[in-house]
Design an enzyme around this catalytic site. Structure first.
Site, PDB file in Angstrom:
ATOM      1  N   HIS A 205     -13.531  -6.473 -11.134  1.00 57.84           N
ATOM      2  CA  HIS A 205     -12.119  -6.714 -10.866  1.00 57.84           C
ATOM      3  C   HIS A 205     -12.840  -8.951 -10.132  1.00 57.84           C
ATOM      4  O   HIS A 205     -11.394  -8.978 -10.830  1.00 57.84           O
ATOM      5  CB  HIS A 205     -10.920  -6.584 -10.803  1.00 57.84           C
ATOM      6  CG  HIS A 205     -10.763  -7.061  -9.159  1.00 57.84           C
ATOM      7  ND1 HIS A 205     -11.541  -5.373  -8.847  1.00 57.84           N
ATOM      8  CD2 HIS A 205     -10.004  -7.402  -8.178  1.00 57.84           C
ATOM      9  CE1 HIS A 205     -11.540  -5.515  -7.085  1.00 57.84           C
ATOM     10  NE2 HIS A 205     -10.428  -6.824  -6.973  1.00 57.84           N
TER      11      HIS A 205
HETATM   12  C1  UD1 Z   1      -5.292  -8.896  -6.161  1.00 54.58           C
HETATM   13  C2  UD1 Z   1      -6.134 -10.360  -4.943  1.00 54.58           C
HETATM   14  C3  UD1 Z   1      -7.522  -9.227  -5.316  1.00 54.58           C
HETATM   15  C4  UD1 Z   1      -7.889  -7.805  -4.697  1.00 54.58           C
HETATM   16  C5  UD1 Z   1      -7.018  -7.202  -6.300  1.00 54.58           C
HETATM   17  C6  UD1 Z   1      -6.758  -5.887  -5.864  1.00 54.58           C
HETATM   18  C7  UD1 Z   1      -5.343 -12.505  -4.614  1.00 54.58           C
HETATM   19  C8  UD1 Z   1      -5.384 -13.840  -4.833  1.00 54.58           C
HETATM   20  N1  UD1 Z   1      -6.374 -11.362  -5.241  1.00 54.58           N
HETATM   21  O1  UD1 Z   1      -6.158  -9.831  -7.386  1.00 54.58           O
HETATM   22  O2  UD1 Z   1      -8.137  -9.981  -3.717  1.00 54.58           O
HETATM   23  O3  UD1 Z   1      -8.667  -7.574  -4.889  1.00 54.58           O
HETATM   24  O4  UD1 Z   1      -5.487  -7.863  -6.170  1.00 54.58           O
HETATM   25  O5  UD1 Z   1      -7.112  -5.683  -7.369  1.00 54.58           O
HETATM   26  O6  UD1 Z   1      -4.744 -11.632  -4.369  1.00 54.58           O
HETATM   27  N2  UD1 Z   1      -2.017  -7.384 -13.547  1.00 54.58           N
HETATM   28  C9  UD1 Z   1      -0.855  -6.329 -14.609  1.00 54.58           C
HETATM   29  N3  UD1 Z   1      -0.371  -5.430 -14.132  1.00 54.58           N
HETATM   30  C10 UD1 Z   1      -0.321  -5.800 -13.046  1.00 54.58           C
HETATM   31  C11 UD1 Z   1      -0.930  -6.446 -11.943  1.00 54.58           C
HETATM   32  C12 UD1 Z   1      -1.824  -7.752 -11.975  1.00 54.58           C
HETATM   33  O7  UD1 Z   1      -1.642  -6.236 -15.327  1.00 54.58           O
HETATM   34  O8  UD1 Z   1       0.276  -5.014 -11.893  1.00 54.58           O
HETATM   35  C13 UD1 Z   1      -3.372  -8.627 -14.302  1.00 54.58           C
HETATM   36  C14 UD1 Z   1      -2.168 -10.094 -14.761  1.00 54.58           C
HETATM   37  O9  UD1 Z   1      -2.598 -10.911 -15.592  1.00 54.58           O
HETATM   38  C15 UD1 Z   1      -2.812 -10.912 -13.686  1.00 54.58           C
HETATM   39  C16 UD1 Z   1      -3.839 -10.196 -13.645  1.00 54.58           C
HETATM   40  O10 UD1 Z   1      -4.231  -8.929 -13.566  1.00 54.58           O
HETATM   41  O11 UD1 Z   1      -2.414 -11.763 -13.882  1.00 54.58           O
HETATM   42  C17 UD1 Z   1      -4.432 -10.569 -12.328  1.00 54.58           C
HETATM   43  O12 UD1 Z   1      -3.450 -10.530 -11.085  1.00 54.58           O
HETATM   44  P1  UD1 Z   1      -3.365 -11.260  -9.667  1.00 54.58           P
HETATM   45  O13 UD1 Z   1      -2.499  -9.669  -8.467  1.00 54.58           O
HETATM   46  O14 UD1 Z   1      -3.254 -12.201 -10.027  1.00 54.58           O
HETATM   47  O15 UD1 Z   1      -4.836 -10.633  -9.305  1.00 54.58           O
HETATM   48  P2  UD1 Z   1      -5.742  -9.760  -8.550  1.00 54.58           P
HETATM   49  O16 UD1 Z   1      -6.450  -9.958  -9.961  1.00 54.58           O
HETATM   50  O17 UD1 Z   1      -5.435  -8.224  -9.756  1.00 54.58           O
HETATM   51  N1  UDP Z   2      -8.633   2.541  -6.738  1.00 54.74           N
HETATM   52  C1  UDP Z   2      -7.958   3.437  -6.852  1.00 54.74           C
HETATM   53  N2  UDP Z   2      -7.947   3.417  -8.730  1.00 54.74           N
HETATM   54  C2  UDP Z   2      -8.726   2.913  -8.776  1.00 54.74           C
HETATM   55  C3  UDP Z   2      -9.166   1.932  -8.193  1.00 54.74           C
HETATM   56  C4  UDP Z   2      -9.006   1.743  -7.355  1.00 54.74           C
HETATM   57  O1  UDP Z   2      -7.097   4.088  -6.635  1.00 54.74           O
HETATM   58  O2  UDP Z   2      -8.598   2.732 -10.496  1.00 54.74           O
HETATM   59  C5  UDP Z   2      -7.965   2.423  -5.044  1.00 54.74           C
HETATM   60  C6  UDP Z   2      -9.270   2.482  -4.356  1.00 54.74           C
HETATM   61  O3  UDP Z   2      -8.979   3.476  -3.178  1.00 54.74           O
HETATM   62  C7  UDP Z   2      -9.520   0.777  -3.739  1.00 54.74           C
HETATM   63  C8  UDP Z   2      -8.050   0.461  -3.695  1.00 54.74           C
HETATM   64  O4  UDP Z   2      -7.505   0.993  -4.701  1.00 54.74           O
HETATM   65  O5  UDP Z   2     -10.678   0.732  -2.099  1.00 54.74           O
HETATM   66  C9  UDP Z   2      -8.057  -1.316  -3.537  1.00 54.74           C
HETATM   67  O6  UDP Z   2      -8.495  -1.258  -5.014  1.00 54.74           O
HETATM   68  P1  UDP Z   2      -9.227  -2.499  -5.506  1.00 54.74           P
HETATM   69  O7  UDP Z   2     -10.565  -2.452  -5.844  1.00 54.74           O
HETATM   70  O8  UDP Z   2      -8.273  -3.045  -6.632  1.00 54.74           O
HETATM   71  O9  UDP Z   2      -9.070  -3.971  -4.253  1.00 54.74           O
HETATM   72  P2  UDP Z   2      -9.802  -4.393  -3.416  1.00 54.74           P
HETATM   73  O10 UDP Z   2     -10.377  -3.854  -2.674  1.00 54.74           O
HETATM   74  O11 UDP Z   2     -11.109  -5.624  -3.571  1.00 54.74           O
HETATM   75  O12 UDP Z   2      -9.158  -5.327  -2.372  1.00 54.74           O
END
Ligand code: UD1
Ligand code: UDP
Length: 359
Positions: A205
């Site tokens: 991601h």
């Molecule tokens: C965020 C964090 C990242 C982390 C990740 C974990 C920041 C800058 N980034 O990235 O460090 O590793 O979360 O998962 O805070 N979206 C959905 N549903 C949701 C949430 C997000 O559809 O419930 C989609 C939306 O299109 C959104 C995109 O995901 O624009 C990105 O979401 P965002 O929270 O901005 O950043 P992540 O890539 O999730």
């Molecule tokens: N995780 C989960 N389901 C998934 C993917 C991830 O439960 O499908 C959990 C897993 O424990 C992981 C945590 O969510 O360590 C955080 O994941 P993510 O990769 O979104 O965030 P990051 O650690 O990269 O910020």
């Protein structure tokens, strides 16, 4: 009665880190409030963690949702400023490196509420990552810095942080993993995903891997080359769904793309895997403890301890298929070193320091 401690969470990785800290503070009788900023909001990105990890319902959900970095961070700050001015907690506790983390630390600093950063001092030294900016700013503003590994202490010391503010406490993500180990059912995961024989799990991601169509296309080529060797289950973060689908990722019959999984189901799948391909921070740590070979598709990691003490290695997209073959041929190690203090007791250590600070 105003809470002593306000926890700010918002994104998926925050929840397994906050759960053991909240539980341990509860055991010490500390008054707490839990804020969910709403950065993540899909059931599988948020609610499922509250149910599975026994987290209390958030006292407040700011419901900020998705947006650009500035818009999302600003919305979180605006909501938190109102809340913190009204509640006046003694301490705000923030987790990891997401936008909700830095937003809370900034608000606290401006209105005179001290902050504690759980997972302080990690550095990738890669300022193209939004998380690296969030880590540096949050650490600069925090009054209490809880480190998960010794390298983090060295980074903070170099940045001039008062040594008395830094505490090496272990890793609360691993507290959650060890507390739930009995629930990670690899056989159930095999059945749920129709898996026979060896399989790999992939989670991807990071913006650098999935945002740009050219990167998504290169990633797809790399994963297809892996799927020629071993079947892959890929619980896909919503961020990359459109770009990876457009790049043709889903078209290989050996790749099973599924929605994000609940924590227990996900960890069951990882526990039984022969290899994991990821760009996640948390997954690098979890595979380290489970002994599952982890191939991290990034040029760097802020978690080098998972390489020196764990099962992690950094790989390029071009080198991924060969690296997967290597770990499949080698099989799982029977023993490996574990990072210091990743023993399931980080939550109580953090709570003890916080309780002492609160007096
Ligand atoms: C965020 C964090 C990242 C982390 C990740 C974990 C920041 C800058 N980034 O990235 O460090 O590793 O979360 O998962 O805070 N979206 C959905 N549903 C949701 C949430 C997000 O559809 O419930 C989609 C939306 O299109 C959104 C995109 O995901 O624009 C990105 O979401 P965002 O929270 O901005 O950043 P992540 O890539 O999730
Ligand atoms: N995780 C989960 N389901 C998934 C993917 C991830 O439960 O499908 C959990 C897993 O424990 C992981 C945590 O969510 O360590 C955080 O994941 P993510 O990769 O979104 O965030 P990051 O650690 O990269 O910020």
């Amino acid at each position: 009665m105003p809470a002593d401690v306000l926890h700010v969470t918002g994104a998926r990785p925050n929840f397994p880190k906050a759960a053991p800290v909240i539980r341990a503070l509860d055991a010490l009788g500390v008054q707490q409030q839990l804020v969910h900023t709403g950065q993540h909001y899909d059931e599988k990105m948020s609610d499922v963690f509250f149910h599975q990890l026994g987290l209390p319902e958030p006292d407040i959900n700011l419901g900020v949702g998705s947006g650009s970095h500035a818009r999302q961070t600003a919305a979180i700050m605006t909501g938190l400023e109102d809340l913190m001015l009204a509640e006046r907690p003694q301490l705000v506790v923030v987790y990891g490196d997401v936008n909700s983390t830095v937003a809370a630390a900034l608000v606290g600093a401006k209105i005179g509420v001290r902050s504690a950063h759980v997972e302080a001092g990690l550095r990738s030294f890669d300022l193209t990552m939004p998380e690296e900016i969030n880590r540096m700013v949050t650490d600069r503003l925090a009054s209490l810095l809880f480190a998960t590994s010794p390298d983090a202490i060295a980074h903070l010391a170099r940045e001039g942080v008062d040594p008395d503010a830094i505490h090496l406490v272990g890793n609360p993500m691993i507290d959650t993993l060890l507390a739930n180990l009995d629930r990670f059912d690899a056989a159930a995961a095999r059945a749920a995903h129709d898996l026979e024989g060896r399989y790999a799990v992939a989670t991807l991601h990071r913006p650098a891997n999935v945002d740009d169509p050219a990167d998504a296309s290169n990633l797809t080529t790399a994963l297809h080359a892996v799927a020629d060797q071993v079947q892959i289950v890929l619980p896909l973060h919503p961020r990359g769904r459109a770009s990876l689908e457009a790049a043709g990722l889903f078209e290989h019959p050996g790749i099973n793309v599924v929605d994000p999984l609940g924590y227990v189901e996900f960890m069951g799948l990882v526990r039984g895997a022969d290899a994991v391909v990821t760009d996640s921070g948390g997954v690098q740590e979890e595979t380290t403890i489970l002994g599952v070979p982890c191939l991290t598709l990034r040029p760097n990691t802020e978690r080098p301890v998972t390489i020196t003490h764990g099962t992690n290695q950094l790989v390029t997209r071009e080198g991924l298929a060969v690296a997967v073959k290597g770990v499949l041929d080698a099989g799982r190690a029977s023993t490996w070193p574990v990072p210091p203090l990743w023993d399931g007791k980080a939550g109580p250590r953090i709570a003890e320091v916080i309780a002492r600070e609160l007096g």
